[in-house]
Design a protein around this motif. Sequence first.
Motif, PDB file in Angstrom:
ATOM      1  N   ARG A  79       0.848  -1.199   0.000  1.00  0.00           N
ATOM      2  CA  ARG A  79       0.000   0.000   0.000  1.00  0.00           C
ATOM      3  C   ARG A  79       0.879   1.242   0.000  1.00  0.00           C
ATOM      4  O   ARG A  79       0.654   2.177  -0.782  1.00  0.00           O
ATOM      5  N   ASP A  80       1.892   1.264   0.866  1.00  0.00           N
ATOM      6  CA  ASP A  80       2.812   2.396   0.912  1.00  0.00           C
ATOM      7  C   ASP A  80       3.511   2.581  -0.432  1.00  0.00           C
ATOM      8  O   ASP A  80       3.714   3.711  -0.889  1.00  0.00           O
ATOM      9  N   LEU A  81       3.901   1.458  -1.049  1.00  0.00           N
ATOM     10  CA  LEU A  81       4.569   1.547  -2.348  1.00  0.00           C
ATOM     11  C   LEU A  81       3.650   2.223  -3.357  1.00  0.00           C
ATOM     12  O   LEU A  81       4.062   3.145  -4.065  1.00  0.00           O
ATOM     13  N   TRP A  82       2.393   1.757  -3.432  1.00  0.00           N
ATOM     14  CA  TRP A  82       1.470   2.334  -4.407  1.00  0.00           C
ATOM     15  C   TRP A  82       1.208   3.811  -4.135  1.00  0.00           C
ATOM     16  O   TRP A  82       1.271   4.645  -5.049  1.00  0.00           O
ATOM     17  N   LEU A  83       0.922   4.155  -2.897  1.00  0.00           N
ATOM     18  CA  LEU A  83       0.606   5.550  -2.580  1.00  0.00           C
ATOM     19  C   LEU A  83       1.782   6.473  -2.890  1.00  0.00           C
ATOM     20  O   LEU A  83       1.582   7.635  -3.263  1.00  0.00           O
ATOM     21  N   SER A  84       2.999   5.962  -2.767  1.00  0.00           N
ATOM     22  CA  SER A  84       4.181   6.797  -3.038  1.00  0.00           C
ATOM     23  C   SER A  84       4.305   7.172  -4.510  1.00  0.00           C
ATOM     24  O   SER A  84       5.024   8.112  -4.855  1.00  0.00           O
ATOM     25  N   THR A  85       3.613   6.463  -5.391  1.00  0.00           N
ATOM     26  CA  THR A  85       3.745   6.747  -6.823  1.00  0.00           C
ATOM     27  C   THR A  85       2.831   7.859  -7.303  1.00  0.00           C
ATOM     28  O   THR A  85       2.857   8.220  -8.484  1.00  0.00           O
ATOM     29  N   ALA A  86       2.048   8.442  -6.417  1.00  0.00           N
ATOM     30  CA  ALA A  86       1.164   9.546  -6.810  1.00  0.00           C
ATOM     31  C   ALA A  86       1.944  10.733  -7.355  1.00  0.00           C
ATOM     32  O   ALA A  86       1.407  11.538  -8.122  1.00  0.00           O
ATOM     33  N   VAL A  87       3.212  10.855  -6.963  1.00  0.00           N
ATOM     34  CA  VAL A  87       4.042  11.977  -7.427  1.00  0.00           C
ATOM     35  C   VAL A  87       4.305  11.922  -8.927  1.00  0.00           C
ATOM     36  O   VAL A  87       4.713  12.908  -9.536  1.00  0.00           O
ATOM     37  N   HIS A  88       4.054  10.789  -9.547  1.00  0.00           N
ATOM     38  CA  HIS A  88       4.307  10.640 -10.990  1.00  0.00           C
ATOM     39  C   HIS A  88       3.060  10.961 -11.810  1.00  0.00           C
ATOM     40  O   HIS A  88       2.886  10.448 -12.928  1.00  0.00           O
ATOM     41  N   ALA A  89       2.221  11.799 -11.299  1.00  0.00           N
ATOM     42  CA  ALA A  89       0.852  12.017 -11.802  1.00  0.00           C
ATOM     43  C   ALA A  89       0.717  12.066 -13.315  1.00  0.00           C
ATOM     44  O   ALA A  89      -0.152  11.397 -13.886  1.00  0.00           O
ATOM     45  N   ASP A  90       1.552  12.850 -13.999  1.00  0.00           N
ATOM     46  CA  ASP A  90       1.353  13.073 -15.435  1.00  0.00           C
ATOM     47  C   ASP A  90       2.030  12.028 -16.311  1.00  0.00           C
ATOM     48  O   ASP A  90       1.876  12.056 -17.538  1.00  0.00           O
ATOM     49  N   LYS A  91       2.779  11.132 -15.721  1.00  0.00           N
ATOM     50  CA  LYS A  91       3.475  10.113 -16.509  1.00  0.00           C
ATOM     51  C   LYS A  91       2.514   8.993 -16.901  1.00  0.00           C
ATOM     52  O   LYS A  91       1.570   8.674 -16.174  1.00  0.00           O
ATOM     53  N   ASP A  92       2.783   8.385 -18.048  1.00  0.00           N
ATOM     54  CA  ASP A  92       2.014   7.205 -18.447  1.00  0.00           C
ATOM     55  C   ASP A  92       2.314   6.059 -17.490  1.00  0.00           C
ATOM     56  O   ASP A  92       3.470   5.824 -17.117  1.00  0.00           O
ATOM     57  N   TYR A  93       1.259   5.320 -17.128  1.00  0.00           N
ATOM     58  CA  TYR A  93       1.438   4.152 -16.272  1.00  0.00           C
ATOM     59  C   TYR A  93       1.033   2.866 -16.987  1.00  0.00           C
ATOM     60  O   TYR A  93       1.842   1.949 -17.127  1.00  0.00           O
ATOM     61  N   LEU A  94      -0.212   2.784 -17.455  1.00  0.00           N
ATOM     62  CA  LEU A  94      -0.715   1.573 -18.096  1.00  0.00           C
ATOM     63  C   LEU A  94      -1.074   1.858 -19.550  1.00  0.00           C
ATOM     64  O   LEU A  94      -1.708   2.874 -19.853  1.00  0.00           O
ATOM     65  N   VAL A  95      -0.657   0.940 -20.426  1.00  0.00           N
ATOM     66  CA  VAL A  95      -0.969   1.069 -21.848  1.00  0.00           C
ATOM     67  C   VAL A  95      -1.464  -0.282 -22.341  1.00  0.00           C
ATOM     68  O   VAL A  95      -0.866  -1.327 -22.043  1.00  0.00           O
ATOM     69  N   PHE A  96      -2.572  -0.259 -23.089  1.00  0.00           N
ATOM     70  CA  PHE A  96      -3.086  -1.476 -23.711  1.00  0.00           C
ATOM     71  C   PHE A  96      -3.698  -1.095 -25.046  1.00  0.00           C
ATOM     72  O   PHE A  96      -4.704  -0.376 -25.095  1.00  0.00           O
ATOM     73  N   GLN A  97      -3.039  -1.524 -26.132  1.00  0.00           N
ATOM     74  CA  GLN A  97      -3.485  -1.181 -27.481  1.00  0.00           C
ATOM     75  C   GLN A  97      -3.630   0.338 -27.590  1.00  0.00           C
ATOM     76  O   GLN A  97      -2.658   1.055 -27.414  1.00  0.00           O
ATOM     77  N   ASP A  98      -4.838   0.869 -27.836  1.00  0.00           N
ATOM     78  CA  ASP A  98      -4.972   2.323 -27.969  1.00  0.00           C
ATOM     79  C   ASP A  98      -5.480   2.980 -26.685  1.00  0.00           C
ATOM     80  O   ASP A  98      -5.875   4.150 -26.696  1.00  0.00           O
ATOM     81  N   GLU A  99      -5.457   2.243 -25.574  1.00  0.00           N
ATOM     82  CA  GLU A  99      -5.898   2.779 -24.285  1.00  0.00           C
ATOM     83  C   GLU A  99      -4.674   3.147 -23.443  1.00  0.00           C
ATOM     84  O   GLU A  99      -3.640   2.503 -23.521  1.00  0.00           O
TER      85      GLU A  99
END
Length: 570
Positions: free
Chosen positions: A48-68
């Motif tokens: 949970r701590d790991l996930w919450l710490s990634t909020a600082v990357h707000a504008d970066k792409d995280y998940l990509v699937f085909q055209d989504e």
Amino acid sequence: MSNNKELFPKLKEITAAMTSKGEMFEISTTEIAGMPLKFWVNAPGSLRDLWLSTAVHADKDYLVFQDERWTYAEAHQQVAKIANWLVSNGIKQHDRVAIAMRNYPEWMLAYWATICIGAVPVGMNAWWVADELAFGLIDSNAKLLICDKERLERFCQIREELPKLAVVTVRVENPPSWTKDWGTMLDIEPNMPEVSIHPDDDACIFYTSGTTGTPKGAQLTHRGCSNQVFSALFTRVCQQTSQAILNDQPLPNPEEDAPPAGIVATPLFHVTANNSMAHGITASGGKLVHMYKWDAGEALRIIEQEGITTFTGVPTMCREIINHPSFAQYNTSTLSALAGGGAAVQTDIINKIEQQGDIMPAQGYGMTETSGMVCGSYGGYLTEKPNSAGVVSPILDIKCIDDDGNDLPAGETGEICIRGPQVIKGYLNRTKATVETISDGWLHTGDIGYLDQDNSLYLVDRAKDMVLRGGENVYCSEVEEAIHQMEGIAECCVFSVPDDRLGEEVGVAIFPSPSTPISAGAVRDLCQTKMAAYKVPRYIWILPTPLPRNASGKFVKSELQKSLLTSEAS
């Protein structure tokens, strides 16, 4: 590398410096399950701590699937909504939520949301048939099933066994009225519930591949998973740093380097994709590109289009990428590493990767029971010791023991045992199996190998996969390594064949490259120049189709043993 003799002394020096007090990779000791074990001081206290710490990357792409595409900000909003929906619909801390689907982005979103409320995501093997799915759901006592169309069809066959199980469907048109649609989970406020998670709480449950016997649900802890992230990151950064110093190159800086990008190519219900790849890339603010199904040509297209920096998969995937006839037509300049895990990366592929210039060959060794990676080798460390599985993480203790349980000195072959914070808590509902596998904190892996003086681990074979021919051990991996030195070998798998006189004989199934004819005689001739006569395969099958694999991409020896007739072998 200017002087290969400097590699491992330099690594030892850099390891001591990077793990000292106050450093990013500081190591300390704490008591876990009644025994003092080493751990990474700066590893997150929970996933949970790991996930919450990634909020600082707000504008970066995280998940990509085909055209989504999802940015971190969009993913965080959806994870918070799903977490809120789970709690609002009666899912409590420590409850288990089964996820059964392809590698859709929804897999990761459901996973993080379940983690964040202190519940436990259970990875359902997407290849399971209906009865196997029923087993997993009942064994894990799942309170909710999140599934795609194919898994929903299988669940419908066994719904009578689980009439009260709530179901959420993903990417299903016109779902049954007794299910909830994925969009329902997002039709709620993004309020992340507060919860306190102990480091040794279950983080997730993954079922062992179950090629023999009933699959066992391995209980991975938050501490184990977060420490694995640091072990994998440290292994890469430390080895890259030492090589950079020796070659007068710029030093890597994980806090300043461009975020990584990887392809989700192996199933997320196994630790290779989920823990060893997705956890690490997420923690670093990187991008995960999901594939509908594995295809080497499609992987090359994604590498070029999405700027993939590292590829992690089973060695056969690395082989298919590097040998693809269109490899040179794609821009792979962003790709810094091709990494294999789950089996040894053969030396011919290591050499071919090196020939591509800036792409670094890499491999790691680990398992579900160690929450992922135990050791790894990058670049010069792999080419210097191509038969090694890698350098062991400094927070893990490893020993090799003989049949009587006695510790063996460096260089002597025995069963590999591992101790450390990454070892699982145990097997769900399997007290006997837990006691048999984990003794005094030591995980008995069932793998056969040895350690050298540089703390490099050599994996010789699985104990159960060895061929015992007339009292002599034949290690399947050694024979496969030799055969792969032939041109035109796309896939090969060595296994035991029952024999009345010798107990077992050596057999091999080979799928050749379409453009290169292969003969059994040529295979034997090569093997006779590489190894003792008793190791040379007696039975050779040249097959017209690829070899069968399980969900994690490993060859299924049991299927070959059952389907191939000795009367049809060469």
